[in-house]
Write an enzyme that holds these catalytic residues in place. Structure first.
Site, PDB file in Angstrom:
ATOM      1  N   LYS A 149      10.642 -16.931  87.645  1.00 19.64           N
ATOM      2  CA  LYS A 149      11.989 -16.627  87.136  1.00 19.64           C
ATOM      3  C   LYS A 149      12.831 -17.871  87.323  1.00 19.64           C
ATOM      4  CE  LYS A 149      14.249 -13.014  85.476  1.00 19.64           C
ATOM      5  NZ  LYS A 149      13.682 -11.889  84.714  1.00 19.64           N
TER       6      LYS A 149
HETATM    7  P1  NAD Z   1      22.293  -9.103  78.033  1.00 21.03           P
HETATM    8  O1  NAD Z   1      23.004 -10.305  78.520  1.00 21.03           O
HETATM    9  O2  NAD Z   1      21.835  -9.030  76.623  1.00 21.03           O
HETATM   10  O3  NAD Z   1      23.215  -7.800  78.274  1.00 21.03           O
HETATM   11  C1  NAD Z   1      23.786  -7.498  79.508  1.00 21.03           C
HETATM   12  C2  NAD Z   1      24.743  -6.328  79.330  1.00 21.03           C
HETATM   13  O4  NAD Z   1      25.256  -5.952  80.631  1.00 21.03           O
HETATM   14  C3  NAD Z   1      25.975  -6.640  78.466  1.00 21.03           C
HETATM   15  O5  NAD Z   1      26.344  -5.502  77.738  1.00 21.03           O
HETATM   16  C4  NAD Z   1      27.043  -6.968  79.524  1.00 21.03           C
HETATM   17  O6  NAD Z   1      28.357  -6.754  79.033  1.00 21.03           O
HETATM   18  C5  NAD Z   1      26.684  -5.963  80.593  1.00 21.03           C
HETATM   19  N1  NAD Z   1      27.190  -6.330  81.924  1.00 21.03           N
HETATM   20  C6  NAD Z   1      27.230  -7.555  82.496  1.00 21.03           C
HETATM   21  N2  NAD Z   1      27.810  -7.475  83.706  1.00 21.03           N
HETATM   22  C7  NAD Z   1      28.113  -6.177  83.901  1.00 21.03           C
HETATM   23  C8  NAD Z   1      28.746  -5.460  84.952  1.00 21.03           C
HETATM   24  N3  NAD Z   1      29.190  -6.090  86.043  1.00 21.03           N
HETATM   25  N4  NAD Z   1      28.912  -4.129  84.816  1.00 21.03           N
HETATM   26  C9  NAD Z   1      28.477  -3.501  83.701  1.00 21.03           C
HETATM   27  N5  NAD Z   1      27.885  -4.121  82.659  1.00 21.03           N
HETATM   28  C10 NAD Z   1      27.709  -5.443  82.771  1.00 21.03           C
HETATM   29  O7  NAD Z   1      21.070  -8.896  79.065  1.00 21.03           O
HETATM   30  P2  NAD Z   1      19.731  -8.093  78.818  1.00 21.03           P
HETATM   31  O8  NAD Z   1      18.699  -9.036  78.315  1.00 21.03           O
HETATM   32  O9  NAD Z   1      20.028  -6.852  78.082  1.00 21.03           O
HETATM   33  O10 NAD Z   1      19.304  -7.748  80.320  1.00 21.03           O
HETATM   34  C11 NAD Z   1      19.865  -6.658  81.029  1.00 21.03           C
HETATM   35  C12 NAD Z   1      19.006  -6.345  82.250  1.00 21.03           C
HETATM   36  O11 NAD Z   1      17.678  -6.061  81.835  1.00 21.03           O
HETATM   37  C13 NAD Z   1      18.873  -7.474  83.264  1.00 21.03           C
HETATM   38  O12 NAD Z   1      18.797  -6.918  84.565  1.00 21.03           O
HETATM   39  C14 NAD Z   1      17.551  -8.116  82.910  1.00 21.03           C
HETATM   40  O13 NAD Z   1      16.974  -8.771  84.009  1.00 21.03           O
HETATM   41  C15 NAD Z   1      16.767  -6.905  82.508  1.00 21.03           C
HETATM   42  N6  NAD Z   1      15.615  -7.190  81.640  1.00 21.03           N
HETATM   43  C16 NAD Z   1      15.775  -7.801  80.434  1.00 21.03           C
HETATM   44  C17 NAD Z   1      14.666  -8.028  79.638  1.00 21.03           C
HETATM   45  C18 NAD Z   1      14.796  -8.627  78.248  1.00 21.03           C
HETATM   46  O14 NAD Z   1      13.782  -8.659  77.542  1.00 21.03           O
HETATM   47  N7  NAD Z   1      15.954  -9.065  77.817  1.00 21.03           N
HETATM   48  C19 NAD Z   1      13.395  -7.652  80.070  1.00 21.03           C
HETATM   49  C20 NAD Z   1      13.257  -7.027  81.301  1.00 21.03           C
HETATM   50  C21 NAD Z   1      14.388  -6.793  82.073  1.00 21.03           C
END
Ligand code: NAD
Length: 412
Positions: A104
């Site tokens: 990561k």
């Molecule tokens: P992203 O940046 O596309 O979206 C994040 C979302 O969370 C946004 O809507 C943002 O406004 C919101 N957010 C940020 N801070 C916040 C807070 N303090 N309170 C409430 N909402 C908040 O990110 P993503 O890719 O959707 O990832 C989200 C989660 O999923 C992360 O924990 C990431 O590690 C995990 N994840 C993502 C993937 C992927 O393929 N993108 C895969 C596995 C896990």
């Protein structure tokens, strides 16, 4: 005392080690990251000043294949968080049985404060700083919070300037630039498959089930769209600015349009405003944290009304909350399985890049379903044989696969 992210991950791992009766020499080996890189990223800002940022790439384990894991841009990124996330990737790739290890990385930065040009310079410079340690057969980054296909395109381009055409160096690229069809939706789709299977095992269906989703980015918004299309009722969603709820179900395509027009879900007509904290304890059947880690804690776990928690985000449940959920009979679908759809389709993207051959979206989705369901069958078997929670079963499955690869390779 509340624990930090690495301690929480290691606690879950220790439960799996105990279950498997692993000898102490493996424990240290499997807990310790194999490499940790901290870099300075200095860029010229648009106003002519110099911006200094700190970035990390942590490679946890590569016994099952090249290191694999996302890059996060967030002000809270620090060594502890990245270490824990790198470790989770090792177990996640093992649970879904894709031939990767775990890594990561990220940059401590608030990307909303940078212009697009500054973000591009930051991303390219970061790649310059970590280029020697990554590569299509070594370590393959991907998007995570606040990074997306556009960022991956710059990274692919920057790496290729140095080493020649290398589309397999990062995944999550734009479909027009060696990305895979279906990658964008993959993590949300994987979460849907996971909850679909868990409900089905109890004779239940997605149709009519009530979902509350925290975070409306890549993962949360795709999950909401797919669940809505399957007849699930999304009763609350939120983003960093706040949340909205409607017990009768939100019209997700209209929420998407509102988000596109205004930049947030907040202010959507036909819904009641709620805070992010209220969302976590609202009336629903399935709670889906899809934003930050450590949002479910001993302070709110007693008040959670859901029966299932789908860990779309990485590490959303603190150790104390996990114990409370177990006592209360609330079932956590652990992150290392529930959100593994992204890395699974990243694997498909990487295979397409190395084979120079493109799959149809239908094939991607079909294979994703198969990998998620295969993992579920193995988790179920472990749960039944060892009489343990879904999380402990998933970790035990992962640890046994990584240990086996480690043994076969030898330490020579
Ligand atoms: P992203 O940046 O596309 O979206 C994040 C979302 O969370 C946004 O809507 C943002 O406004 C919101 N957010 C940020 N801070 C916040 C807070 N303090 N309170 C409430 N909402 C908040 O990110 P993503 O890719 O959707 O990832 C989200 C989660 O999923 C992360 O924990 C990431 O590690 C995990 N994840 C993502 C993937 C992927 O393929 N993108 C895969 C596995 C896990």
């Amino acid at each position: 005392m509340s624990m930090n992210a690495t301690e929480t991950t290691n606690h879950y791992l220790t439960q799996a080690f105990d279950l498997l009766e692993l000898s102490p020499r493996y424990k240290t080996l499997l807990l310790t990251p194999s490499r940790e890189l901290r870099v300075e990223i200095a860029i010229e800002l648009d106003d002519g000043n110099i911006g200094n940022f700190i970035g990390y790439r942590i490679q946890h384990d590569n016994s099952r294949g090249p290191y694999k894991g996302g890059l996060r841009y967030h002000p809270d990124v620090d060594l502890d968080e990245v270490r824990s996330l790198a470790s989770l990737m090792t177990w996640k790739t093992a649970v879904v049985n894709v031939p990767f290890g775990g890594a990561k990385g990220g940059i401590q930065v608030d990307p909303t404060k940078l212009s697009r040009r500054e973000l591009e310079r930051l991303s390219r410079r970061f790649i310059d700083q970590i280029a020697e340690l990554i590569g299509p057969d070594t370590d393959i980054p991907a998007p995570d919070m606040n990074t997306n296909a556009a960022v991956m395109a710059w990274m692919f381009d920057q790496y290729s300037k140095r080493y020649g055409f290398s589309p397999g160096v990062v995944t999550g690229k734009p479909v027009e630039l060696h990305g895979s069809l279906g990658r964008d939706a993959a993590t949300g789709r994987g979460c849907l498959i996971a909850i679909r299977e868990v409900l089905a095992a109890e004779g239940k269906k997605l149709t009519g089930t009530r979902f509350a989703i925290q975070g409306f980015g890549n993962v949360g918004s795709w999950f909401a769209r797919l669940i809505h299309a399957e007849g699930g009722r999304v009763v609350a969603v939120s983003d960093v600015k706040g949340g909205i709820s409607n017990p009768d179900g939100l019209d997700i395509p209209r929420v998407m349009a509102h988000l596109k027009a205004t930049g947030s879900v907040v202010g959507f007509a036909g819904a009641t405003p709620i805070s992010n904290e209220e969302l976590l304890t609202c009336a629903c059947d399935v709670l889906v944290p899809a934003a930050l880690g450590h949002v479910l804690t001993r302070d709110n776990a007693e008040k959670v009304q859901a029966k299932w928690v789908v860990e779309a985000a990485n590490g959303p449940t603190s150790m104390e909350a996990d114990q409370i959920f177990e006592r209360r009979g609330i079932v956590c679908l652990p992150d290392i399985w529930a959100n593994a759809g992204g890395v699974t389709v990243s694997y498909f993207e990487w295979t397409q890049n190395t084979q120079k051959f493109r799959w149809s979206e239908e094939q991607v989705n079909r294979e994703l379903d198969k990998y998620m369901v295969d993992a579920w069958r193995s988790i179920q078997t472990m749960m039944k044989e060892r009489r343990c929670s879904m999380r402990t079963a998933a970790f035990a499955l992962a640890v046994s696969r990584v240990k086996e690869a480690t043994d076969l390779r030898g330490l020579g």
